[in-house]
Design a protein around this motif. Structure first.
Motif, PDB file in Angstrom:
ATOM      1  N   ALA A  32       0.844  -1.209   0.000  1.00 51.27           N
ATOM      2  CA  ALA A  32       0.000   0.000   0.000  1.00 51.27           C
ATOM      3  C   ALA A  32       0.877   1.256   0.000  1.00 51.27           C
ATOM      4  CB  ALA A  32      -0.928  -0.011   1.220  1.00 51.27           C
ATOM      5  N   ARG A  33       1.962   1.220   0.803  1.00 52.23           N
ATOM      6  CA  ARG A  33       2.825   2.403   0.844  1.00 52.23           C
ATOM      7  C   ARG A  33       3.579   2.582  -0.473  1.00 52.23           C
ATOM      8  NH1 ARG A  33       6.889   2.661   5.651  1.00 52.23           N
ATOM      9  NH2 ARG A  33       7.928   1.096   4.361  1.00 52.23           N
ATOM     10  N   LEU A  34       3.983   1.473  -1.098  1.00 53.95           N
ATOM     11  CA  LEU A  34       4.649   1.570  -2.401  1.00 53.95           C
ATOM     12  C   LEU A  34       3.733   2.252  -3.409  1.00 53.95           C
ATOM     13  CD1 LEU A  34       6.942   0.857  -4.392  1.00 53.95           C
ATOM     14  CD2 LEU A  34       5.805  -1.363  -4.737  1.00 53.95           C
ATOM     15  N   ASN A  54      17.081  17.902   8.787  1.00 51.41           N
ATOM     16  CA  ASN A  54      17.442  18.727   7.629  1.00 51.41           C
ATOM     17  C   ASN A  54      16.892  18.140   6.340  1.00 51.41           C
ATOM     18  OD1 ASN A  54      19.052  16.494   7.450  1.00 51.41           O
ATOM     19  ND2 ASN A  54      20.986  17.580   7.251  1.00 51.41           N
ATOM     20  N   ARG A  55      15.820  17.341   6.455  1.00 51.17           N
ATOM     21  CA  ARG A  55      15.272  16.696   5.258  1.00 51.17           C
ATOM     22  C   ARG A  55      14.181  17.548   4.626  1.00 51.17           C
ATOM     23  NH1 ARG A  55      13.368  11.205   7.501  1.00 51.17           N
ATOM     24  NH2 ARG A  55      12.560  12.640   9.072  1.00 51.17           N
ATOM     25  N   TRP A  56      13.744  17.137   3.445  1.00 50.86           N
ATOM     26  CA  TRP A  56      12.705  17.895   2.745  1.00 50.86           C
ATOM     27  C   TRP A  56      11.347  17.676   3.434  1.00 50.86           C
ATOM     28  CZ3 TRP A  56      10.180  15.925  -2.367  1.00 50.86           C
ATOM     29  CH2 TRP A  56       9.872  14.571  -2.273  1.00 50.86           C
ATOM     30  N   ILE A  81       6.966  10.158   1.722  1.00 52.65           N
ATOM     31  CA  ILE A  81       7.214   9.405   0.487  1.00 52.65           C
ATOM     32  C   ILE A  81       8.523   8.648   0.664  1.00 52.65           C
ATOM     33  CG2 ILE A  81       7.531   9.545  -2.011  1.00 52.65           C
ATOM     34  CD1 ILE A  81       6.162  12.286  -1.946  1.00 52.65           C
ATOM     35  N   LYS A  82       8.491   7.349   0.385  1.00 53.21           N
ATOM     36  CA  LYS A  82       9.708   6.549   0.622  1.00 53.21           C
ATOM     37  C   LYS A  82      10.620   6.647  -0.597  1.00 53.21           C
ATOM     38  CE  LYS A  82      10.996   2.217   2.912  1.00 53.21           C
ATOM     39  NZ  LYS A  82      11.834   2.845   3.932  1.00 53.21           N
ATOM     40  N   THR A  83      11.235   7.824  -0.763  1.00 52.21           N
ATOM     41  CA  THR A  83      12.086   8.020  -1.937  1.00 52.21           C
ATOM     42  C   THR A  83      13.512   7.569  -1.656  1.00 52.21           C
ATOM     43  OG1 THR A  83      13.282  10.113  -1.817  1.00 52.21           O
ATOM     44  CG2 THR A  83      10.919  10.255  -2.066  1.00 52.21           C
ATOM     45  N   GLU A 134      12.007  11.227  13.682  1.00 54.22           N
ATOM     46  CA  GLU A 134      12.135   9.769  13.495  1.00 54.22           C
ATOM     47  C   GLU A 134      13.609   9.452  13.322  1.00 54.22           C
ATOM     48  OE1 GLU A 134      10.531   8.258   9.769  1.00 54.22           O
ATOM     49  OE2 GLU A 134      10.943  10.158   8.781  1.00 54.22           O
ATOM     50  N   GLY A 135      13.902   8.179  13.109  1.00 58.92           N
ATOM     51  CA  GLY A 135      15.284   7.772  12.900  1.00 58.92           C
ATOM     52  C   GLY A 135      15.668   7.842  11.430  1.00 58.92           C
ATOM     53  N   GLY A 136      16.946   7.647  11.156  1.00 59.83           N
ATOM     54  CA  GLY A 136      17.440   7.655   9.783  1.00 59.83           C
ATOM     55  C   GLY A 136      16.841   6.546   8.942  1.00 59.83           C
ATOM     56  N   SER A 137      16.523   5.409   9.574  1.00 59.46           N
ATOM     57  CA  SER A 137      15.826   4.337   8.851  1.00 59.46           C
ATOM     58  C   SER A 137      14.879   3.583   9.788  1.00 59.46           C
ATOM     59  CB  SER A 137      16.828   3.374   8.199  1.00 59.46           C
ATOM     60  OG  SER A 137      17.645   2.767   9.176  1.00 59.46           O
ATOM     61  N   SER A 138      14.242   4.328  10.688  1.00 60.29           N
ATOM     62  CA  SER A 138      13.329   3.688  11.650  1.00 60.29           C
ATOM     63  C   SER A 138      12.449   4.752  12.287  1.00 60.29           C
ATOM     64  CB  SER A 138      14.134   2.974  12.745  1.00 60.29           C
ATOM     65  OG  SER A 138      14.961   3.908  13.418  1.00 60.29           O
ATOM     66  N   ASN A 139      11.374   4.328  12.901  1.00 56.07           N
ATOM     67  CA  ASN A 139      10.555   5.235  13.705  1.00 56.07           C
ATOM     68  C   ASN A 139      11.021   5.175  15.160  1.00 56.07           C
ATOM     69  OD1 ASN A 139       8.183   4.295  11.438  1.00 56.07           O
ATOM     70  ND2 ASN A 139       8.415   6.464  11.892  1.00 56.07           N
ATOM     71  N   ALA A 140      10.810   6.292  15.868  1.00 58.19           N
ATOM     72  CA  ALA A 140      11.349   6.446  17.226  1.00 58.19           C
ATOM     73  C   ALA A 140      10.231   6.384  18.265  1.00 58.19           C
ATOM     74  CB  ALA A 140      12.082   7.785  17.329  1.00 58.19           C
ATOM     75  N   VAL A 180       5.462   0.944   8.460  1.00 54.07           N
ATOM     76  CA  VAL A 180       4.565  -0.215   8.447  1.00 54.07           C
ATOM     77  C   VAL A 180       4.715  -0.999   9.754  1.00 54.07           C
ATOM     78  CG1 VAL A 180       4.033  -2.375   7.246  1.00 54.07           C
ATOM     79  CG2 VAL A 180       4.581  -0.317   5.931  1.00 54.07           C
ATOM     80  N   THR A 181       5.943  -1.114  10.234  1.00 54.28           N
ATOM     81  CA  THR A 181       6.182  -1.798  11.510  1.00 54.28           C
ATOM     82  C   THR A 181       5.521  -1.002  12.635  1.00 54.28           C
ATOM     83  OG1 THR A 181       8.342  -2.282  10.541  1.00 54.28           O
ATOM     84  CG2 THR A 181       7.999  -2.944  12.832  1.00 54.28           C
ATOM     85  N   ARG A 182       5.680   0.307  12.577  1.00 57.67           N
ATOM     86  CA  ARG A 182       5.036   1.198  13.547  1.00 57.67           C
ATOM     87  C   ARG A 182       3.537   0.930  13.597  1.00 57.67           C
ATOM     88  NH1 ARG A 182       1.910   5.493  13.498  1.00 57.67           N
ATOM     89  NH2 ARG A 182       2.265   7.295  14.863  1.00 57.67           N
ATOM     90  N   ASN A 183       2.937   0.832  12.417  1.00 56.89           N
ATOM     91  CA  ASN A 183       1.491   0.634  12.342  1.00 56.89           C
ATOM     92  C   ASN A 183       1.075  -0.710  12.949  1.00 56.89           C
ATOM     93  OD1 ASN A 183      -1.033   1.729  11.468  1.00 56.89           O
ATOM     94  ND2 ASN A 183      -1.079   0.083   9.954  1.00 56.89           N
TER      95      ASN A 183
HETATM   96  N1  PDD Z   1      13.647   2.084   6.454  1.00 56.08           N
HETATM   97  N2  PDD Z   1      11.557   5.952   8.910  1.00 56.08           N
HETATM   98  C1  PDD Z   1      12.468   5.930   7.926  1.00 56.08           C
HETATM   99  C2  PDD Z   1      13.143   7.194   7.541  1.00 56.08           C
HETATM  100  C3  PDD Z   1      12.773   4.706   7.286  1.00 56.08           C
HETATM  101  O1  PDD Z   1      13.678   4.690   6.293  1.00 56.08           O
HETATM  102  C4  PDD Z   1      12.128   3.512   7.705  1.00 56.08           C
HETATM  103  C5  PDD Z   1      12.402   2.189   7.052  1.00 56.08           C
HETATM  104  C6  PDD Z   1      11.195   3.596   8.749  1.00 56.08           C
HETATM  105  C7  PDD Z   1      10.433   2.384   9.225  1.00 56.08           C
HETATM  106  O2  PDD Z   1       9.481   1.987   8.284  1.00 56.08           O
HETATM  107  P1  PDD Z   1       8.993   0.475   8.159  1.00 56.08           P
HETATM  108  O3  PDD Z   1       8.547   0.065   9.514  1.00 56.08           O
HETATM  109  O4  PDD Z   1       7.880   0.546   7.200  1.00 56.08           O
HETATM  110  O5  PDD Z   1      10.173  -0.339   7.684  1.00 56.08           O
HETATM  111  C8  PDD Z   1      10.918   4.829   9.311  1.00 56.08           C
HETATM  112  C9  PDD Z   1      14.002   0.908   5.684  1.00 56.08           C
HETATM  113  C10 PDD Z   1      13.935  -0.363   6.455  1.00 56.08           C
HETATM  114  C11 PDD Z   1      15.343   1.153   5.031  1.00 56.08           C
HETATM  115  O6  PDD Z   1      15.556   2.288   4.621  1.00 56.08           O
HETATM  116  O7  PDD Z   1      16.141   0.222   4.913  1.00 56.08           O
END
Ligand code: PDD
Length: 287
Positions: A51-53, A141-143, A148-150, A182-188, A210-213
């Protein structure tokens, strides 16, 4: 067996996998991605990631490269060819290949699609979760479209490199008000001083994890107190617990923020419980 990647309709040796030099993902970061955790050779939280894609593609007006059903077939085939039972699968869709010019190609070109998979040692992941990890705080410092998962991830790359150089594994972005986004690749997340779970609401400029949800559902089922409200760095440092969520980190306790211990410096009971609940949910819902 060597690794295999999927690139634009072909399964190729990972070592030979390549896109064109005028692919817009390469030149402009004009593309989106998704990452699924894989358990037992199946996709965890599959519908949420699909769905997010779809949403990310729609927001950027990139045409989906194929139907969700067809994508699922390719994803499963990449897992099979790489013999991935537990791991991660990465999918990237770029706007396509065209002579370099900032506006969208006109007429449109077919999108590029790349899929790779890798194994994850779940025992090592569990051992890391049992120890907990450190995070460091960096200025946001992000947009303005972090929903959007760009693949435009340079701020995330720099933040996570800063974390690594500080001996931490994640960076938390902090906005002008001192609130963690949030984190660089995760939610906080934290369990605040009153024992309430806190994480920023998705109306903010963050990725809708999605994991957060999934965790929100588990928290409600477990009857834990939750407040979807941002927290300051000071609140996080004074929290009982902290943790991060994502397809890569799953649920990962945070035991240090900027070098200072959270609580007693060990993973807390709520984070440990939520990790166990999430692992069993994700294993169960993997499709
Ligand atoms: N990252 N916030 C950011 C900025 C992320 O890049 C991610 C995921 C998440 C967590 O989202 P999800 O629970 O849907 O994975 C939050 C992936 C794993 C990555 O960049 O590798």
């Amino acid at each position: 067996m060597g690794r295999i990647a999927y690139v634009n309709g072909r399964y190729v040796r990972h070592a030979d996998a390549a896109v064109h030099i005028e692919d817009r993902g390469f030149q402009f970061a004009d593309g989106v991605y998704e990452v699924w955790a894989v358990f037992g050779g199946r996709l965890a939280d599959a519908p949420g990631h699909f769905a997010r894609l779809k949403r990310s593609l729609g927001e950027l007006r990139i045409v989906p490269p194929m139907s969700e059903a067809a994508l699922t077939v390719v994803l499963m085939e990449v897992l099979r060819r790489n013999a991935v039972r537990d791991g991660l699968i990465y999918l990237q869709v770029n706007r396509g290949v065209a002579p370099r010019d900032h506006p969208f190609p006109d007429p449109p070109v077919p999108p590029s699609l790349v899929i790779t998979a890798k194994r994850v040692d779940l025992a090592a992941s569990d051992a890391r979760a049992a120890r907990g990890v450190g995070v460091v705080c960096v200025p946001e410092n992000r947009w303005g479209r972090c929903d959007i998962k760009t693949v435009g991830l340079l701020p995330n790359v720099l933040a996570k490199q800063a974390a690594k150089e500080a001996g931490a594994v994640e960076a938390w972005f902090v906005d002008d008000l001192g609130l963690v986004t949030e984190g660089g690749s995760s939610n906080a997340w934290i369990v605040d001083a009153d024992g309430v779970l806190r994480t920023r609401g998705i109306q903010a400029n963050i990725l809708r994890g999605v994991t957060r949800n999934s965790l929100l559902g588990l928290i409600s089922d477990a009857g834990l107190k939750l407040d979807e409200r941002p927290f300051t760095v000071a609140e996080a440092k004074g929290a009982r617990e902290a943790f991060i969520t994502g397809a890569g980190s799953l649920v990962l306790p945070v035991v240090r923020i900027d070098g200072a211990n959270v609580g007693d410096g060990a993973p807390g009971p709520v984070a440990k419980r939520l990790r166990a609940l999430y692992m069993s949910l994700a294993r169960g819902n993997a499709a």
